[in-house]
Scaffold this motif. Sequence first.
Motif, PDB file in Angstrom:
ATOM      1  N   ILE A 128       0.830  -1.202   0.000  1.00 27.37           N
ATOM      2  CA  ILE A 128       0.000   0.000   0.000  1.00 27.37           C
ATOM      3  C   ILE A 128       0.867   1.255   0.000  1.00 27.37           C
ATOM      4  N   GLU A 181      -3.713  -7.576  -5.382  1.00 27.19           N
ATOM      5  CA  GLU A 181      -3.917  -8.177  -4.065  1.00 27.19           C
ATOM      6  C   GLU A 181      -4.706  -9.473  -4.222  1.00 27.19           C
ATOM      7  N   ARG A 185      -9.561  -7.831   0.223  1.00 29.46           N
ATOM      8  CA  ARG A 185      -9.417  -6.618   1.029  1.00 29.46           C
ATOM      9  C   ARG A 185      -7.945  -6.216   1.076  1.00 29.46           C
ATOM     10  N   LEU A 186      -7.701  -4.932   1.125  1.00 30.95           N
ATOM     11  CA  LEU A 186      -6.358  -4.417   1.337  1.00 30.95           C
ATOM     12  C   LEU A 186      -6.027  -4.448   2.828  1.00 30.95           C
ATOM     13  N   GLY A 187      -4.729  -4.448   3.128  1.00 28.92           N
ATOM     14  CA  GLY A 187      -4.318  -4.330   4.523  1.00 28.92           C
ATOM     15  C   GLY A 187      -3.423  -5.435   5.035  1.00 28.92           C
ATOM     16  N   ILE A 234      -5.456  -6.998   8.550  1.00 31.84           N
ATOM     17  CA  ILE A 234      -6.864  -7.185   8.216  1.00 31.84           C
ATOM     18  C   ILE A 234      -7.221  -8.670   8.191  1.00 31.84           C
ATOM     19  N   HIS A 235      -6.477  -9.461   7.438  1.00 27.73           N
ATOM     20  CA  HIS A 235      -6.843 -10.855   7.204  1.00 27.73           C
ATOM     21  C   HIS A 235      -6.510 -11.761   8.384  1.00 27.73           C
ATOM     22  N   PRO A 274     -10.101  -3.196  12.286  1.00 29.85           N
ATOM     23  CA  PRO A 274      -9.903  -4.099  11.151  1.00 29.85           C
ATOM     24  C   PRO A 274     -11.137  -4.306  10.295  1.00 29.85           C
ATOM     25  N   ASP A 304      -9.438  -1.312   5.706  1.00 30.93           N
ATOM     26  CA  ASP A 304      -9.143  -1.554   4.296  1.00 30.93           C
ATOM     27  C   ASP A 304      -9.784  -0.505   3.395  1.00 30.93           C
ATOM     28  N   PHE A 333      -7.516   2.490   3.420  1.00 29.28           N
ATOM     29  CA  PHE A 333      -6.388   2.252   2.515  1.00 29.28           C
ATOM     30  C   PHE A 333      -6.819   2.476   1.061  1.00 29.28           C
ATOM     31  N   ALA A 334      -7.962   1.935   0.701  1.00 25.66           N
ATOM     32  CA  ALA A 334      -8.446   2.068  -0.673  1.00 25.66           C
ATOM     33  C   ALA A 334      -8.692   3.530  -1.030  1.00 25.66           C
ATOM     34  N   LEU A 344      -8.190  -6.345  -6.873  1.00 22.71           N
ATOM     35  CA  LEU A 344      -8.345  -7.350  -5.831  1.00 22.71           C
ATOM     36  C   LEU A 344      -8.620  -8.707  -6.460  1.00 22.71           C
TER      37      LEU A 344
END
Length: 472
Positions: free
Chosen positions: A63, A80, A84-86, A90-91, A121, A125, A128-129, A141
Amino acid sequence: MKTTPLPLTRRQWFGTAAFAAGTVAAQSGAPLPSPATGPVATSMETPAYNTDVLICGGGPAGIAAALSAARLGAQTIILERYGRLGGMGIHARVWPLMGGVANNRLVREIHAKIGGNRIDPEIADLHFADLLQEAGVKILLHSWATAPLMAGGAGNTGRGPVVGVRAFSKQGPFTVAAKLVIDATGDADIAAAAGVPCDVGRDGDGLVQPMTIQFCIEGVADDARHCGSEEAARAARIGDTGETWESVTTRAQQNGELPPTVGVVRTYKMGRRGKACVNATQVNGLYGTKVEDLTQAELDGRRQAVRVVEFMRKHLPGYERCYISHMPAVVGVRETRRIRGLAQLTREDLVTGRKWPDAIVRGAVFVIDIHNPAGSGQAENQNHSAKQGGAARVKPYDIPLGCVIPQGVEGLLVAGRCISGTHDAHASYRVQNICMAIGAGVGAVAATALADNVPPAKVDIAKVQNTLFAEK
């Protein structure tokens, strides 16, 4: 830059069929291919996308790299593999975000957007987006970068310039051509497949730090203690007896209430009343680049989480009514490959606080946090009074340009925990805030190199540093 993938060509269609055939072979017991599938010649197919800078991986490093490159005028795409980003924050619910860096403009801005180290969390994301899209970054994604594209045609040996990647999505395989590729996969997947030499694990036995299922609980009392490290657990006294948190967990480990690899139960306050994050499970002896190991780590780690909560209810005041409210989507992976770069960070660099004239990260600081690859707690400083060991301290250190430039392969940079460093040094810089700063530096290097038409190793480092670092 084309904004939508082209329809599958006949060659791509047969590539998909070959992929399916490989799946059938795997189900029949045939050997599985390596995750690093090797380079793909550029003549195979017409790229679906063209860009200046391509980032593979949408974690903190990816990112920040994408945001940095785009802000400096480079056309930028980020791939990605998940929805989801992060990254791990996040995941895998790996938070709060840890580690610190000095005077980094982009890290400060990202923190201001996402709420600092204690992110939410569920929505981080989207923050970030927002940052990426406002900068003009194209986000793809559900797009897994699978192999590098190498210049030189079908006879290329894999050591030539990287000129893009091949990726896979629900639509099938597609390619992205790029002037520079940044491997922010965390596992150096693209770098390894391009032929970059890599190291794995510690010297001697090659063991890596264990994987962990970090999960969330609710039902925690307002006055419950929280211990986020081995040192805190050793100092915290609980209950009427005044026994230490470390002693209670170690005894449960020894009598079988906890798994043999779980000797520390770390808890962190979340932003909402009655909630906490638990970092306790530990799956040893497995590698995050092997599909069967990842499968075992996911299952074993989640089973350990259930046992940890049962222990907490029974032995930790304030946790009597706690329950698992959220399991992560994926297991947390601490360590896999580390590239060999033009420079290498060592333990000595960290403990002495070494400064580098070509620094792309300044003032990085986090302990040498080696979760025991062959036991529980920390790998170091284990003795009678410190049953679960402790982490070595560092002085604020720099990360130089050479650590993100791989040996022997052009057109490629690396960002995040897979940069060039020893096992010990990696245990410090692998955390998310430092990886974010590395990504910011790598993105600035890429965009500046392209703007000045020079290789990244020859970039004007003063120009890059002026972009990255704020006044104190």
